[in-house]
Design a protein around this motif. Sequence first.
Motif: not given
Length: 222
Positions: A195-222
């Motif tokens: 997720s980026v800034d609390g939002v989970t985008p439905m886009r591949a990780a290598n296609a989502y560009g980030i900007t200054d100040g972004n908060a990224i969270r990788w989380y394991y979902s089950r």
Amino acid sequence: MKDGRRKAIAGVLAAVSLVILIASSATAMSWDALSSTSDAALEASLQQSGEGKEGIPQEGQGETPQGSAKGLSKNEPAGSEMVDADDRDAQAPTSESGNASTHALPSESSPEGADDVGASDSKIRISLIIDASSVQGEGWPSSMGSFTLELSPGSTVMDALRATGIAFTGSSSYVSSIDGLYAGMYGASSGWMYSVDGVTPMRAANAYGITDGNAIRWYYSR
């Protein structure tokens, strides 16, 4: 009687003719001498003034020979050459480009570390956490790491994960495991998402560009 008189008259006439001839010759010689003297005096006068008989300057007088000095400076001694402006230009050393050579001023070098400052200013700063709290009860830690990263503009979420240095597997667009925790270990739908800034985008990780100040969270979902 008559013959003697005739002879006497003829003799007188011959004598008179001879005298006249001698006088004429003397007069002619006098005129020639006078003419020669006058010509010599005139030539001497003209030479003193720098001109020849015809009033034409003699060679070497009244005319500057080609290649000689064009004039004398008032402050220079007689006989010194005065260099013309054109001659000075011709004598000036030239550079390879054809212009008069000049002393190049040293370029101002950048202060040490200036490039580093510029590079730092062009970076973007983001935060990234790896959350495994969903399987904490299975013996996994709640968090696999929290990071503050400086990345180049145009970086992606995948670039941010790679910058942490933590081990992960997958493809260029999909993460199948992080630090040994694999997708599918706890159910068919279990796996890693972000997720980026609390939002989970439905886009591949290598296609989502980030900007200054972004908060990224990788989380394991089950």
